[in-house]
Design a protein around this motif. Sequence first.
Motif, PDB file in Angstrom:
ATOM      1  N   UNK A  28      -5.989  15.200  -5.862  1.00  0.00           N
ATOM      2  CA  UNK A  28      -4.644  15.003  -6.411  1.00  0.00           C
ATOM      3  C   UNK A  28      -3.939  13.821  -5.764  1.00  0.00           C
ATOM      4  N   UNK A  29      -4.501  13.307  -4.647  1.00  0.00           N
ATOM      5  CA  UNK A  29      -3.897  12.174  -3.943  1.00  0.00           C
ATOM      6  C   UNK A  29      -4.623  10.886  -4.313  1.00  0.00           C
ATOM      7  N   UNK A  30      -3.856   9.813  -4.453  1.00  0.00           N
ATOM      8  CA  UNK A  30      -4.408   8.518  -4.812  1.00  0.00           C
ATOM      9  C   UNK A  30      -3.882   7.454  -3.859  1.00  0.00           C
ATOM     10  N   UNK A  31      -4.785   6.680  -3.306  1.00  0.00           N
ATOM     11  CA  UNK A  31      -4.437   5.483  -2.531  1.00  0.00           C
ATOM     12  C   UNK A  31      -4.107   4.381  -3.529  1.00  0.00           C
ATOM     13  N   UNK A  32      -2.994   3.683  -3.336  1.00  0.00           N
ATOM     14  CA  UNK A  32      -2.574   2.638  -4.266  1.00  0.00           C
ATOM     15  C   UNK A  32      -2.397   1.320  -3.510  1.00  0.00           C
ATOM     16  N   UNK A  33      -3.114   0.291  -3.919  1.00  0.00           N
ATOM     17  CA  UNK A  33      -2.946  -1.058  -3.377  1.00  0.00           C
ATOM     18  C   UNK A  33      -2.433  -1.937  -4.514  1.00  0.00           C
ATOM     19  N   UNK A  34      -1.214  -2.429  -4.367  1.00  0.00           N
ATOM     20  CA  UNK A  34      -0.566  -3.214  -5.424  1.00  0.00           C
ATOM     21  C   UNK A  34      -0.435  -4.661  -4.978  1.00  0.00           C
ATOM     22  N   UNK A  35      -1.142  -5.541  -5.656  1.00  0.00           N
ATOM     23  CA  UNK A  35      -1.102  -6.977  -5.364  1.00  0.00           C
ATOM     24  C   UNK A  35      -0.194  -7.663  -6.368  1.00  0.00           C
ATOM     25  N   UNK A  36       0.624  -8.606  -5.881  1.00  0.00           N
ATOM     26  CA  UNK A  36       1.536  -9.322  -6.755  1.00  0.00           C
ATOM     27  C   UNK A  36       1.562 -10.794  -6.381  1.00  0.00           C
ATOM     28  N   UNK A  37       1.573 -11.671  -7.373  1.00  0.00           N
ATOM     29  CA  UNK A  37       1.671 -13.106  -7.117  1.00  0.00           C
ATOM     30  C   UNK A  37       2.425 -13.785  -8.257  1.00  0.00           C
ATOM     31  N   UNK A  38       3.120 -14.858  -7.904  1.00  0.00           N
ATOM     32  CA  UNK A  38       3.777 -15.680  -8.929  1.00  0.00           C
ATOM     33  C   UNK A  38       2.941 -16.920  -9.216  1.00  0.00           C
ATOM     34  N   UNK A  43       0.848  -1.191   0.000  1.00  0.00           N
ATOM     35  CA  UNK A  43       0.000   0.000   0.000  1.00  0.00           C
ATOM     36  C   UNK A  43       0.885   1.242   0.000  1.00  0.00           C
ATOM     37  N   UNK A  44       0.584   2.171  -0.886  1.00  0.00           N
ATOM     38  CA  UNK A  44       1.351   3.418  -0.954  1.00  0.00           C
ATOM     39  C   UNK A  44       0.418   4.555  -1.347  1.00  0.00           C
ATOM     40  N   UNK A  45       0.979   5.721  -1.479  1.00  0.00           N
ATOM     41  CA  UNK A  45       0.211   6.897  -1.877  1.00  0.00           C
ATOM     42  C   UNK A  45       0.887   7.527  -3.077  1.00  0.00           C
ATOM     43  N   UNK A  46       0.086   7.999  -4.009  1.00  0.00           N
ATOM     44  CA  UNK A  46       0.637   8.635  -5.203  1.00  0.00           C
ATOM     45  C   UNK A  46      -0.026   9.984  -5.415  1.00  0.00           C
ATOM     46  N   UNK A  47       0.706  10.885  -6.010  1.00  0.00           N
ATOM     47  CA  UNK A  47       0.154  12.176  -6.418  1.00  0.00           C
ATOM     48  C   UNK A  47       0.368  12.308  -7.918  1.00  0.00           C
ATOM     49  N   UNK A  48      -0.724  12.381  -8.641  1.00  0.00           N
ATOM     50  CA  UNK A  48      -0.617  12.552 -10.086  1.00  0.00           C
ATOM     51  C   UNK A  48      -0.466  14.039 -10.395  1.00  0.00           C
ATOM     52  N   UNK A  71     -12.029   4.990  -8.839  1.00  0.00           N
ATOM     53  CA  UNK A  71     -10.983   3.968  -8.762  1.00  0.00           C
ATOM     54  C   UNK A  71     -10.602   3.501 -10.156  1.00  0.00           C
ATOM     55  N   UNK A  72      -9.331   3.280 -10.364  1.00  0.00           N
ATOM     56  CA  UNK A  72      -8.818   2.726 -11.618  1.00  0.00           C
ATOM     57  C   UNK A  72      -8.090   1.430 -11.282  1.00  0.00           C
ATOM     58  N   UNK A 116      -4.811  -1.171  -7.699  1.00  0.00           N
ATOM     59  CA  UNK A 116      -5.993  -0.336  -7.562  1.00  0.00           C
ATOM     60  C   UNK A 116      -5.537   1.060  -7.164  1.00  0.00           C
ATOM     61  N   UNK A 117      -5.901   2.059  -7.954  1.00  0.00           N
ATOM     62  CA  UNK A 117      -5.648   3.451  -7.618  1.00  0.00           C
ATOM     63  C   UNK A 117      -6.991   4.079  -7.270  1.00  0.00           C
ATOM     64  N   UNK A 118      -7.115   4.568  -6.045  1.00  0.00           N
ATOM     65  CA  UNK A 118      -8.385   5.108  -5.566  1.00  0.00           C
ATOM     66  C   UNK A 118      -8.175   6.571  -5.184  1.00  0.00           C
ATOM     67  N   UNK A 119      -8.963   7.451  -5.783  1.00  0.00           N
ATOM     68  CA  UNK A 119      -8.841   8.879  -5.501  1.00  0.00           C
ATOM     69  C   UNK A 119      -9.249   9.167  -4.063  1.00  0.00           C
ATOM     70  N   UNK A 120      -8.423   9.927  -3.353  1.00  0.00           N
ATOM     71  CA  UNK A 120      -8.703  10.240  -1.949  1.00  0.00           C
ATOM     72  C   UNK A 120      -9.784  11.307  -1.865  1.00  0.00           C
ATOM     73  N   UNK A 121     -10.915  11.026  -1.206  1.00  0.00           N
ATOM     74  CA  UNK A 121     -11.985  12.032  -1.077  1.00  0.00           C
ATOM     75  C   UNK A 121     -11.462  13.307  -0.410  1.00  0.00           C
ATOM     76  N   UNK A 122     -11.879  14.438  -0.917  1.00  0.00           N
ATOM     77  CA  UNK A 122     -11.469  15.710  -0.340  1.00  0.00           C
ATOM     78  C   UNK A 122     -10.106  16.184  -0.791  1.00  0.00           C
ATOM     79  N   UNK A 123      -9.382  15.363  -1.572  1.00  0.00           N
ATOM     80  CA  UNK A 123      -8.053  15.741  -2.080  1.00  0.00           C
ATOM     81  C   UNK A 123      -7.807  14.975  -3.373  1.00  0.00           C
TER      82      UNK A 123
END
Length: 218
Positions: free
Chosen positions: A179-189, A97-102, A146-147, A170-177
């Motif tokens: 320009x900020x996006x919540x990012x949940x990155x899932x990875x599996x082999x 889980x991370x945060x991004x600013x586009x 969400x994208x 999953x990139x989810x726009x933060x309500x009230x801001x």
Amino acid sequence: MAEVTSPPTGYRLLLPSDWVQIPLRQGKTEEIVHRIATDAFRRAPGDIPRDKLTPLRLEMERRLRAAIADARKAKALEIYLPMRLSGEMNLGASIVVSEARLPSHSAPNASAVAVSDPAEVAARLISRSNGTELDLSSGEIDGALAVRQERVMPADPGRGAEMASRRVDYLVSVPGDPSRWFVAAFSTIGAGDPRDDLADALVEWFDALMATFRWSWA
């Protein structure tokens, strides 16, 4: 959904009990590793001999340190890993889980406008794809734009990725801001092939998990 006047202070996910959350913004690595390993081995079956538990614990701690180091290099906020003591610890999947600013774009009046159009978000993701396959879709999660991005990442031994992996972001726009996006990155082999049945099942599980996502306000 009611109009949001202030950004949320956190989020919730309904994770299975065998997944552990590792916060990366506080605490030292050794303290985190010791706490998780202690909690995990406290639940170990009593019939497992101690001489077999010790190597398992050392391997768990080694992999935890490596996973935490990689996530911190990526400036992540939290990492989630599956822990199982009935056999070898399964690190074939993870959630970071991370945060991004586009970056904003310029409006006709020369003012800066946050990127919130799914098509613009998708275009930016495609521009960063480096030629990998992309499957993009958009919608809403807990009332926020969400994208979803899915792709197969090739093996890259030079960067520590010995096997190809299936990744869903999953990139989810933060309500009230916006320009900020919540990012949940899932990875599996998967079971060794990012397109095998296990990988498909795990991706479906992650999609179901993200359906439980909820914002929280203090």
